[in-house]
Design a protein around this motif. Structure first.
Motif: not given
Length: 395
Positions: A1-6, A36-39, A43-46, A53-59
């Motif tokens: 996911m982080g690589l895709a954003i990058s 980007a990869m770490l965050f 996000a996927l962990f949350f 507040f799962t959705t809010l934390n992930m967003t």
């Protein structure tokens, strides 16, 4: 996911046109991708959690990944103004674009191959597990079917004896009177004969009842052990006394089987559940007398450090190696119900092994076909008087 954003971000950066030479600070560039990869991981962990507040934390974490990537990437982007002609293209832009496209394609291919191998391996493991579960279910079903066949036979035999002799007792008076001659009086001799027959039939009913009770007790024992409701009543007792008691108890059966029964023991106290230890030895000794066709059976009790070792050894027919792994399983016998002349429920050894395990011990077996079999019961920390005294003092 982080690589895709990058990849999305830097492909957009390369598409940006300026009149000047573009330079990239590699430290900021690498830092932005790692950021980007770490965050994205966080996000996927949350997102995998079950919280309010799962959705809010992930967003918020995804937003932080994108924003952090953007501004860190912008810090890596430097432009040196030039007065070149319109349409001038910077080779560094195309080089970076080519690297981004090639890297993204390589990641997609590698990801696909990795996913294929993982899914294939998982599928094969699932197939193996399902096949193993199927085989175990078949074996369990067959074993239980054999057990039900044995159990029905074992229960029917004593019940038939009980019903038969009870019927004899019910009609005994009438049969005795019917044997009298006309006008012959009933004398003391008739009463004595009647009493002898009653005593003989009653003894056979008691023997069959005891056999039936033994079977029921085995079933109840196994059920309670499976439910982990077994309780040990540990006391200190002489190992030699227990072996002598069993020798006397089984001496009659040993003579019937034309077998000698001998005991050997060291002088030491055992701190264990005497009744359960006796039950283990009864199962082992009974099997040796019933199934081994041995001419000599020997029981031993030894002290090895703080371990009580009980042994039952015979010089009988022995067992093949493939049977040694399965005889301790419930409902399993070394011989099938149709071949075993002596019967049995197939629970004795399974119960004995669990009783030994309840003492933190174990049962082992060594056997050679045509030579004999030796069962060894090790009960750790049961043969030490010091351990017993400490346990009694703590109680």
């Amino acid at each position: 996911m982080g690589l895709a954003i990058s990849a999305m971000h830097y492909t957009g950066m390369v598409a940006y046109r300026v009149e000047g030479m573009i330079h990239w600070d590699e430290n900021y560039l690498i830092a932005s991708v790692v950021f980007a990869m770490l965050f994205a991981i966080f996000a996927l962990f949350f997102g995998a959690q079950n919280g309010k507040f799962t959705t809010l934390n992930m967003t918020l974490t995804f937003a932080a990944a994108i924003i952090g990537l953007h501004f860190t990437g912008m810090a890596a982007f430097h432009v040196t103004p030039t007065n070149l002609m319109a349409g001038h293209s910077n080779p560094a832009e195309f080089k970076l674009l080519a690297l981004v496209i090639a890297g993204t394609a390589a990641l997609i291919v590698l990801g696909g191959l990795f996913t294929y191998f993982i899914e294939n391996r998982t599928r094969m493991e699932n197939i193996d597990e399902l096949r193993q579960a199927r085989d175990e279910a078949r074996n369990a079903s067959r074993a239980k079917s054999e057990f039900m066949s044995v159990l029905s036979h074992e229960l029917r035999t004593p019940l038939t004896i009980i019903n038969g002799y009870a019927s004899f007792l019910t009609n005994l008076k009438g049969h005795t009177i019917a044997k009298l001659k006309p006008n012959e009086p009933i004398t003391k001799v008739h009463f004595d004969d009647l009493g002898d027959q009653t005593e003989r039939y009653g003894g056979r009913i008691k023997s069959a009842g005891d056999h039936l009770l033994t079977i029921i007790n085995e079933l109840l024992d196994y059920t309670s052990i499976e439910l982990n409701s077994i309780k040990l009543n540990r006391i200190s007792f002489q190992a030699g006394d227990l072996l002598a008691e069993l020798q006397e108890q089984f001496q009659g059966l040993a003579r019937e089987k034309q077998s000698s029964l001998e005991i050997e023991f060291d002088e030491f106290n055992v701190f264990a559940d005497r009744g359960r230890c006796k039950q283990i030895l009864i199962n082992l000794l009974g099997n040796a007398l019933k199934f081994s066709s041995a001419s000599s059976i020997r029981m031993r009790a030894r002290m090895i450090d703080d371990t009580c070792r009980l042994e039952v050894e015979d010089n009988g027919c022995g067992m093949p190696a493939e049977d040694l792994e399965r005889i301790f399983q419930a409902f399993i016998q070394a011989e099938t119900a149709t071949k075993s002349a002596e019967g049995g429920t197939g629970l004795g050894l399974a119960i004995s092994k669990k009783l030994a395990a309840a003492h933190d011990g174990d049962i082992g077996v060594e056997s050679t076909v045509g030579v004999g079999t030796k069962f060894t019961v090790d009960l750790p920390e049961c043969a030490s008087v010091i351990v017993a005294e400490k346990a009694l003092a703590a109680a």
